[in-house]
Design a protein around this motif. Structure first.
Motif, PDB file in Angstrom:
ATOM      1  N   LEU A  64       0.680  11.247   1.850  1.00  0.00           N
ATOM      2  CA  LEU A  64       1.129   9.789   1.446  1.00  0.00           C
ATOM      3  C   LEU A  64       0.227   8.862   2.563  1.00  0.00           C
ATOM      4  O   LEU A  64       0.021   7.754   2.026  1.00  0.00           O
ATOM      5  N   GLY A  65       0.172   9.367   3.603  1.00  0.00           N
ATOM      6  CA  GLY A  65      -0.701   8.311   4.546  1.00  0.00           C
ATOM      7  C   GLY A  65      -2.183   8.303   4.031  1.00  0.00           C
ATOM      8  O   GLY A  65      -2.779   7.354   4.119  1.00  0.00           O
ATOM      9  N   ALA A  66      -2.864   9.385   3.579  1.00  0.00           N
ATOM     10  CA  ALA A  66      -4.257   9.252   3.088  1.00  0.00           C
ATOM     11  C   ALA A  66      -4.412   8.319   2.027  1.00  0.00           C
ATOM     12  O   ALA A  66      -5.101   7.373   1.931  1.00  0.00           O
ATOM     13  N   ALA A  67      -3.309   8.700   1.010  1.00  0.00           N
ATOM     14  CA  ALA A  67      -3.189   7.311  -0.115  1.00  0.00           C
ATOM     15  C   ALA A  67      -2.893   5.816   0.263  1.00  0.00           C
ATOM     16  O   ALA A  67      -3.513   4.869  -0.104  1.00  0.00           O
ATOM     17  N   THR A  68      -2.000   5.803   1.234  1.00  0.00           N
ATOM     18  CA  THR A  68      -1.791   4.398   1.756  1.00  0.00           C
ATOM     19  C   THR A  68      -2.898   3.674   2.477  1.00  0.00           C
ATOM     20  O   THR A  68      -3.220   2.770   2.302  1.00  0.00           O
ATOM     21  N   PHE A  69      -3.370   4.527   3.227  1.00  0.00           N
ATOM     22  CA  PHE A  69      -4.716   3.998   3.982  1.00  0.00           C
ATOM     23  C   PHE A  69      -5.889   3.842   3.105  1.00  0.00           C
ATOM     24  O   PHE A  69      -6.723   2.992   3.514  1.00  0.00           O
ATOM     25  N   ALA A 115       0.769  -1.277   0.093  1.00  0.00           N
ATOM     26  CA  ALA A 115      -0.009   0.031   0.049  1.00  0.00           C
ATOM     27  C   ALA A 115       0.914   1.158  -0.075  1.00  0.00           C
ATOM     28  O   ALA A 115       0.664   2.359  -0.857  1.00  0.00           O
ATOM     29  N   PHE A 116       2.188   1.133   0.734  1.00  0.00           N
ATOM     30  CA  PHE A 116       2.874   2.411   0.993  1.00  0.00           C
ATOM     31  C   PHE A 116       3.613   2.521  -0.374  1.00  0.00           C
ATOM     32  O   PHE A 116       3.660   3.801  -0.879  1.00  0.00           O
ATOM     33  N   PHE A 117       4.022   1.740  -1.085  1.00  0.00           N
ATOM     34  CA  PHE A 117       4.711   1.970  -2.517  1.00  0.00           C
ATOM     35  C   PHE A 117       3.782   2.394  -3.495  1.00  0.00           C
ATOM     36  O   PHE A 117       4.172   3.004  -4.409  1.00  0.00           O
ATOM     37  N   ALA A 118       2.661   1.723  -3.609  1.00  0.00           N
ATOM     38  CA  ALA A 118       1.637   2.249  -4.640  1.00  0.00           C
ATOM     39  C   ALA A 118       1.400   3.680  -4.302  1.00  0.00           C
ATOM     40  O   ALA A 118       1.182   4.355  -5.248  1.00  0.00           O
ATOM     41  N   ALA A 119       1.077   3.921  -2.856  1.00  0.00           N
ATOM     42  CA  ALA A 119       0.896   5.644  -2.758  1.00  0.00           C
ATOM     43  C   ALA A 119       1.898   6.489  -3.104  1.00  0.00           C
ATOM     44  O   ALA A 119       1.775   7.349  -3.768  1.00  0.00           O
ATOM     45  N   LEU A 120       3.192   5.905  -2.873  1.00  0.00           N
ATOM     46  CA  LEU A 120       4.518   6.498  -3.135  1.00  0.00           C
ATOM     47  C   LEU A 120       4.653   6.840  -4.823  1.00  0.00           C
ATOM     48  O   LEU A 120       4.958   7.781  -5.192  1.00  0.00           O
ATOM     49  N   HIS A 142      -5.992   3.140  -9.375  1.00  0.00           N
ATOM     50  CA  HIS A 142      -6.058   1.565  -8.997  1.00  0.00           C
ATOM     51  C   HIS A 142      -7.359   0.826  -8.759  1.00  0.00           C
ATOM     52  O   HIS A 142      -7.245  -0.428  -8.970  1.00  0.00           O
ATOM     53  N   TYR A 143      -8.395   1.380  -8.737  1.00  0.00           N
ATOM     54  CA  TYR A 143      -9.738   0.803  -8.614  1.00  0.00           C
ATOM     55  C   TYR A 143     -10.760   1.242  -9.555  1.00  0.00           C
ATOM     56  O   TYR A 143     -11.771   1.695  -9.053  1.00  0.00           O
ATOM     57  N   PRO A 144     -10.503   1.182 -10.658  1.00  0.00           N
ATOM     58  CA  PRO A 144     -11.361   2.167 -11.688  1.00  0.00           C
ATOM     59  C   PRO A 144     -12.730   1.392 -11.742  1.00  0.00           C
ATOM     60  O   PRO A 144     -13.759   2.081 -12.255  1.00  0.00           O
ATOM     61  N   ALA A 145     -12.753   0.202 -11.441  1.00  0.00           N
ATOM     62  CA  ALA A 145     -14.258  -0.542 -11.529  1.00  0.00           C
ATOM     63  C   ALA A 145     -15.202  -0.305 -10.425  1.00  0.00           C
ATOM     64  O   ALA A 145     -16.385  -0.484 -10.661  1.00  0.00           O
ATOM     65  N   LEU A 146     -14.709   0.547  -9.238  1.00  0.00           N
ATOM     66  CA  LEU A 146     -15.530   0.945  -8.393  1.00  0.00           C
ATOM     67  C   LEU A 146     -16.928   1.894  -8.612  1.00  0.00           C
ATOM     68  O   LEU A 146     -16.318   2.829  -9.686  1.00  0.00           O
ATOM     69  N   PRO A 147     -17.796   1.851  -8.175  1.00  0.00           N
ATOM     70  CA  PRO A 147     -18.721   2.891  -8.562  1.00  0.00           C
ATOM     71  C   PRO A 147     -18.435   4.118  -7.697  1.00  0.00           C
ATOM     72  O   PRO A 147     -17.560   4.120  -6.582  1.00  0.00           O
ATOM     73  N   PRO A 148     -19.028   5.296  -8.146  1.00  0.00           N
ATOM     74  CA  PRO A 148     -18.461   6.307  -7.440  1.00  0.00           C
ATOM     75  C   PRO A 148     -19.091   6.398  -6.157  1.00  0.00           C
ATOM     76  O   PRO A 148     -20.078   6.017  -5.411  1.00  0.00           O
TER      77      PRO A 148
END
Length: 229
Positions: free
Chosen positions: A214-219, A5-10, A106-112
């Motif tokens: 970074l934390g907001a994206a990681t979580f 999760a951290f490296f994806a956010a980074l 990263h999650y484009p299939a999710l509904p809004p």
């Protein structure tokens, strides 16, 4: 999971929406600190005035200047401990934009996700701001009694608070507040560990200003990982 999760956010830190939230969070934090300092100066001027009378010395005119300089030094020291926690709290008000940027990539299939009303977001931010400022002010007293353990106290306490708040805000977008609270309860250990990893770089100047984003994206990534289990 946490490192992924951290490296994806980074890897997404160059996203324009991330930069927008960074500038807003840091700018509002500086404005809050300046306004607080101006309030201290006004209070000193109101209490002391242009002149003051002291025993033996009689009337003195330099006391106001001395107190102003002392208050400035005090605010500088205080800002070292409070600026990043305050920035984290203020940034939480704009978490929805960071989380949406992560989900779009990263999650484009999710509904809004339903939009969180601004007043609800503001209320959550003020509540978190009050808790984190109070906790860090109380921690200053503990640091004085246990200096060797000060870094570990800082990391553990802010890790718990940041992890708890950021995970709740990320999960609340999809689950609502009760659902987010229940999911957080089931994964307390992971969330605290991730929050502590987020809190450790808070000790590094300049780098620490990037940590709220970074934390907001990681979580956001962590929420999606644990919600699928």
């Amino acid at each position: 999971m946490i490192l992924n999760a951290f490296f994806a956010a980074l890897g997404q830190m160059g996203d324009p929406r991330f930069r927008k939230v960074l500038f807003l969070g840091v700018g509002l934090t500086f404005a809050l600190l300046i306004a607080t300092y101006a309030g201290f100066l006004w209070l000193i001027d109101w209490l002391v005035g242009e002149e003051a009378t002291l025993p033996v010395l009689g009337e003195v005119t330099w006391l106001n200047d001395l107190l102003s300089v002392s208050s400035f030094l005090f605010m500088m020291v205080l800002s070292i401990f409070l600026m990043v926690p305050v920035a984290s709290a203020i940034t939480s008000m704009f978490l929805d934009e960071v989380a949406q940027a992560v989900e779009d990539r990263h999650y484009p299939a999710l509904p809004p996700a339903p939009k969180v009303p601004f007043l609800d977001s503001l209320w959550d931010t003020l509540g978190f701001l009050g808790i984190i400022i109070l906790a860090n002010l109380l921690a200053l007293i503990i640091y004085a009694f246990f200096p060797p353990f000060a870094p570990f106290i800082f990391w553990g306490m802010n890790g718990f608070l940041l992890g708890r708040e950021y995970f709740t805000l990320a999960a609340m977008r999809r689950l609502g507040r009760p659902g987010a609270r229940e999911l957080r309860r089931r994964h307390t250990g992971k969330i605290w560990l991730a929050g502590t990893m987020m809190a450790i770089p808070l000790s590094i100047p300049l780098v620490n200003l990037l940590i709220p984003i970074l934390g907001a994206a990681t979580f956001t990534h962590i929420y999606h990982a644990v919600s699928r289990r």
